[in-house]
Scaffold this motif. Sequence first.
Motif, PDB file in Angstrom:
ATOM      1  N   ALA A  75     -18.099 -13.037 -26.804  1.00 56.74           N
ATOM      2  CA  ALA A  75     -19.039 -12.873 -25.688  1.00 56.74           C
ATOM      3  C   ALA A  75     -18.283 -12.760 -24.366  1.00 56.74           C
ATOM      4  CB  ALA A  75     -20.011 -14.047 -25.648  1.00 56.74           C
ATOM      5  N   GLN A  76     -17.281 -13.605 -24.191  1.00 58.90           N
ATOM      6  CA  GLN A  76     -16.516 -13.594 -22.937  1.00 58.90           C
ATOM      7  C   GLN A  76     -15.676 -12.320 -22.841  1.00 58.90           C
ATOM      8  OE1 GLN A  76     -15.143 -16.723 -21.048  1.00 58.90           O
ATOM      9  NE2 GLN A  76     -16.653 -18.170 -21.814  1.00 58.90           N
ATOM     10  N   GLN A  77     -14.943 -12.044 -23.939  1.00 57.40           N
ATOM     11  CA  GLN A  77     -14.027 -10.900 -23.907  1.00 57.40           C
ATOM     12  C   GLN A  77     -14.767  -9.575 -23.770  1.00 57.40           C
ATOM     13  OE1 GLN A  77     -10.531 -11.139 -23.989  1.00 57.40           O
ATOM     14  NE2 GLN A  77     -11.150 -13.250 -23.591  1.00 57.40           N
ATOM     15  N   SER A  78     -15.938  -9.491 -24.360  1.00 54.58           N
ATOM     16  CA  SER A  78     -16.640  -8.197 -24.329  1.00 54.58           C
ATOM     17  C   SER A  78     -17.499  -8.052 -23.076  1.00 54.58           C
ATOM     18  CB  SER A  78     -17.525  -8.067 -25.566  1.00 54.58           C
ATOM     19  OG  SER A  78     -18.580  -9.007 -25.485  1.00 54.58           O
ATOM     20  N   GLY A  79     -17.478  -9.053 -22.231  1.00 55.01           N
ATOM     21  CA  GLY A  79     -18.230  -8.945 -20.983  1.00 55.01           C
ATOM     22  C   GLY A  79     -19.730  -9.072 -21.170  1.00 55.01           C
ATOM     23  N   LEU A  80     -20.147  -9.740 -22.227  1.00 54.37           N
ATOM     24  CA  LEU A  80     -21.577  -9.867 -22.525  1.00 54.37           C
ATOM     25  C   LEU A  80     -22.323 -10.547 -21.378  1.00 54.37           C
ATOM     26  CD1 LEU A  80     -23.043  -9.103 -25.202  1.00 54.37           C
ATOM     27  CD2 LEU A  80     -23.013 -11.505 -25.785  1.00 54.37           C
ATOM     28  N   TYR A  81     -21.742 -11.620 -20.874  1.00 56.72           N
ATOM     29  CA  TYR A  81     -22.443 -12.379 -19.826  1.00 56.72           C
ATOM     30  C   TYR A  81     -22.509 -11.610 -18.504  1.00 56.72           C
ATOM     31  CZ  TYR A  81     -21.725 -16.202 -23.105  1.00 56.72           C
ATOM     32  OH  TYR A  81     -21.706 -16.970 -24.228  1.00 56.72           O
ATOM     33  N   ASP A  82     -21.495 -10.750 -18.240  1.00 59.16           N
ATOM     34  CA  ASP A  82     -21.521  -9.983 -16.983  1.00 59.16           C
ATOM     35  C   ASP A  82     -22.776  -9.130 -16.927  1.00 59.16           C
ATOM     36  OD1 ASP A  82     -19.081 -11.058 -16.864  1.00 59.16           O
ATOM     37  OD2 ASP A  82     -17.965  -9.204 -17.245  1.00 59.16           O
ATOM     38  N   TYR A  83     -23.239  -8.696 -18.092  1.00 61.08           N
ATOM     39  CA  TYR A  83     -24.399  -7.812 -18.122  1.00 61.08           C
ATOM     40  C   TYR A  83     -25.699  -8.556 -18.140  1.00 61.08           C
ATOM     41  CZ  TYR A  83     -21.029  -4.386 -18.750  1.00 61.08           C
ATOM     42  OH  TYR A  83     -19.970  -3.595 -18.531  1.00 61.08           O
ATOM     43  N   TYR A  84     -25.723  -9.605 -18.949  1.00 66.16           N
ATOM     44  CA  TYR A  84     -26.995 -10.282 -19.135  1.00 66.16           C
ATOM     45  C   TYR A  84     -27.191 -11.416 -18.150  1.00 66.16           C
ATOM     46  CZ  TYR A  84     -27.287  -7.575 -23.369  1.00 66.16           C
ATOM     47  OH  TYR A  84     -27.355  -6.547 -24.254  1.00 66.16           O
ATOM     48  N   GLY A  85     -26.159 -11.705 -17.371  1.00 67.48           N
ATOM     49  CA  GLY A  85     -26.261 -12.757 -16.369  1.00 67.48           C
ATOM     50  C   GLY A  85     -26.664 -14.057 -17.025  1.00 67.48           C
ATOM     51  N   SER A  86     -27.708 -14.660 -16.493  1.00 68.10           N
ATOM     52  CA  SER A  86     -28.096 -15.971 -17.007  1.00 68.10           C
ATOM     53  C   SER A  86     -29.093 -15.846 -18.168  1.00 68.10           C
ATOM     54  CB  SER A  86     -28.705 -16.795 -15.888  1.00 68.10           C
ATOM     55  OG  SER A  86     -29.758 -16.041 -15.325  1.00 68.10           O
ATOM     56  N   GLY A  87     -29.342 -14.599 -18.612  1.00 67.12           N
ATOM     57  CA  GLY A  87     -30.274 -14.396 -19.735  1.00 67.12           C
ATOM     58  C   GLY A  87     -29.816 -15.158 -20.965  1.00 67.12           C
ATOM     59  N   ASN A  88     -30.758 -15.569 -21.791  1.00 68.23           N
ATOM     60  CA  ASN A  88     -30.424 -16.363 -22.982  1.00 68.23           C
ATOM     61  C   ASN A  88     -29.867 -15.479 -24.075  1.00 68.23           C
ATOM     62  OD1 ASN A  88     -31.226 -18.592 -21.684  1.00 68.23           O
ATOM     63  ND2 ASN A  88     -33.182 -18.806 -22.747  1.00 68.23           N
ATOM     64  N   ILE A  89     -28.604 -15.096 -23.899  1.00 66.82           N
ATOM     65  CA  ILE A  89     -28.024 -14.135 -24.833  1.00 66.82           C
ATOM     66  C   ILE A  89     -26.913 -14.765 -25.662  1.00 66.82           C
ATOM     67  CG2 ILE A  89     -26.482 -13.238 -23.029  1.00 66.82           C
ATOM     68  CD1 ILE A  89     -27.936 -10.686 -25.028  1.00 66.82           C
ATOM     69  N   LEU A  90     -26.929 -14.470 -26.948  1.00 67.07           N
ATOM     70  CA  LEU A  90     -25.910 -14.999 -27.859  1.00 67.07           C
ATOM     71  C   LEU A  90     -25.456 -13.860 -28.772  1.00 67.07           C
ATOM     72  CD1 LEU A  90     -27.777 -18.302 -28.850  1.00 67.07           C
ATOM     73  CD2 LEU A  90     -25.744 -18.164 -27.411  1.00 67.07           C
ATOM     74  N   VAL A  91     -24.336 -14.076 -29.455  1.00 67.78           N
ATOM     75  CA  VAL A  91     -23.863 -13.030 -30.369  1.00 67.78           C
ATOM     76  C   VAL A  91     -23.300 -13.681 -31.631  1.00 67.78           C
ATOM     77  CG1 VAL A  91     -21.631 -12.871 -29.134  1.00 67.78           C
ATOM     78  CG2 VAL A  91     -22.357 -11.000 -30.604  1.00 67.78           C
ATOM     79  N   LEU A  92     -23.644 -13.107 -32.776  1.00 68.88           N
ATOM     80  CA  LEU A  92     -23.139 -13.650 -34.050  1.00 68.88           C
ATOM     81  C   LEU A  92     -21.692 -13.220 -34.249  1.00 68.88           C
ATOM     82  CD1 LEU A  92     -25.957 -13.009 -36.711  1.00 68.88           C
ATOM     83  CD2 LEU A  92     -25.498 -15.100 -35.424  1.00 68.88           C
ATOM     84  N   PRO A  93     -20.947 -13.967 -35.050  1.00 66.53           N
ATOM     85  CA  PRO A  93     -19.617 -13.491 -35.433  1.00 66.53           C
ATOM     86  C   PRO A  93     -19.750 -12.138 -36.138  1.00 66.53           C
ATOM     87  CG  PRO A  93     -19.989 -15.751 -36.172  1.00 66.53           C
ATOM     88  CD  PRO A  93     -21.295 -15.255 -35.652  1.00 66.53           C
ATOM     89  N   LEU A  94     -18.627 -11.425 -36.257  1.00 68.19           N
ATOM     90  CA  LEU A  94     -18.649 -10.104 -36.904  1.00 68.19           C
ATOM     91  C   LEU A  94     -19.198 -10.252 -38.334  1.00 68.19           C
ATOM     92  CD1 LEU A  94     -17.733  -7.184 -36.296  1.00 68.19           C
ATOM     93  CD2 LEU A  94     -15.623  -7.720 -37.526  1.00 68.19           C
TER      94      LEU A  94
END
Length: 596
Positions: A75-94
């Motif tokens: 999530a950090q490396q792919s910049g997930l939070y930069d896009y979703y900001g404080s949205g409740n976003i999570l990502v599963l392992p590959l």
Amino acid sequence: TRSIPLSKCRRRKLSICDSTESSEPSPIAPEAQVLVINTGGTIGMTLHDQVLAPKANAFFESLRKLPILHDEYYAQQSGLYDYYGSGNILVLPLSEQKKRIVYTIMEYSPLLDSSNMTTVDWGKIGRDIEENYENYDGFVILHGTDTMAYTASALSFMCEHLGKPIIVTGSQVPIYEMRNDGRANLLGALLIAGHFVIPEVCLYFYNNLYRGNRSTKVDAGSFKAFSSPNLAPLACVEVDITINWDTVWRANTTAKFHLSPEMNRNVGLLRLFPGITNATVKAFLQPPMEGVVLETYGSGNAPDNRPRLLAVLKKATNDGVIIINCTQCLRGTVSASYATGKVLMDAGLIAGGDMTPEAALSKLSYVLAKKDITLDAKKKMMARNLRGEMSGNLAGAKLCLSDSRFIQVIAKSLSISCKEELEAIRDALTPPLACAAAKIGDIEALEALKEMGSNLFLDDYDGRTPLHVAACEGHLKVVKYLLSHGATVYAKDRYGDTPLCNAVRFRHKEVVKLLRKTGAHFSRDKLEEAGNELCSLAVSGDMEGLEIWSLAGADLNQPGYNGQSAIIMAEAAGLLEMVAFLHQLKNKTVIGEDDD
Ligand code: ASN
């Protein structure tokens, strides 16, 4: 809840974090987007004063700390939070299928024990799905188990022409406990919703995916709390995830997803028992009652020696109450095999086949809420299979693989005869054959393949379905045929392309219109990137290309890389005819041809 496009710089970040060797960039794992709607239930409960109750604003944070349900590094490396900001976003392992399931959690307030749910809550879930339909590949609904089968059934009827998976799940033990079933249930539901286009409202519990309107809660104290007594599971999640594609229900439609959230509340369930009084039945059927599921004995039987009781039922049906005959048995169907069953038909009851009482009740509620149809049409709808909730008469329609000459010849030359091996041959050979038939526009060949028992929505070794191929070739009739025989507009090939992408690329206007009418759409990401393409088409004077993109849903105001829209670019280049064309295109509402 928003869906945020995967912008260029996020792509760059992704390629860095998914790359194993820095010198050779590895392919970026595709991402699927799933919306998780948390309505409540035990899965998110904690103990308060010795009893379990839902705990607000705790679910997201606790999942975030669980490595099987969230990959913080990615999530950090792919910049997930930069896009979703404080949205409740999570990502599963590959995943094993080399995909990332990115999921957003929408939490309801208040969170409900499902015993508190009403038809209003069903409508809210439906509306949230409708509002977010185009932004996600699938939906997971977290829900209490007590009334889960009712909600799953109700959603299955509300969601007309559904093309994407909606999976209802929950747990028997809260996810916060050390030993619980919530984590596995959520993980399984997310994986299925993100990987497979199963266009149904499903219920996922204890490694099994059931059709929502076929399931029922059978155990209050077991992790295996649900059963689907009259239909085998749609999928089993064991060492492998096995999808039973032959059983998956399809809308077979060229119509778009549509939500009908209205539910009629003047419905009820009445269970017959020996000695039930006429007065009880009469009182139950009084206005404002409009529809009743009568739970009868065995294969749909009731006493045939109580004329006054039967007269009460007959009077109610004459007065316009719809009464559905369903069995009290967990498994099996109502049939007209006994005199004690026939009397109910004579009293005007409608046979409910093998519907669960939950499905029959929510179907009644849905059908009775329809304003623009007659009582007779409503009765007909109740007797018909609308969403796979009841088994049709399969007599004569059974697929017989071994009857197929083609399969026989191949089976003989490979010296095989058992059913499983025949099915394996069918599943390996028919998708490419169906693609070949789609390429040359041969509907007869497709029909023959279908009769052989093959599913025309299955993909070949490249993830290409016959619909992709027909869309490339512009065979409108084949596209129509496939859509009405189970093909999905949401299938993605190994390059992530849908049939709509293909039809746009090869500029088949009518196919684009039909696919759009059926609900096909580009992802937000793709539409954002289209700005550049639109600018270059405008500057090169390509009106046809612009029209196709506009039909496919592109916004003609979308800026390209230099921040200018196609119109501005055309103006700057002095292309007056093009500017006029673009304005005209923008004002035009495109209405697809009516070909149903
Ligand atoms: N009472 C709970 C509910 O239905 C039961 C559960 O979720 N296991 O919300």
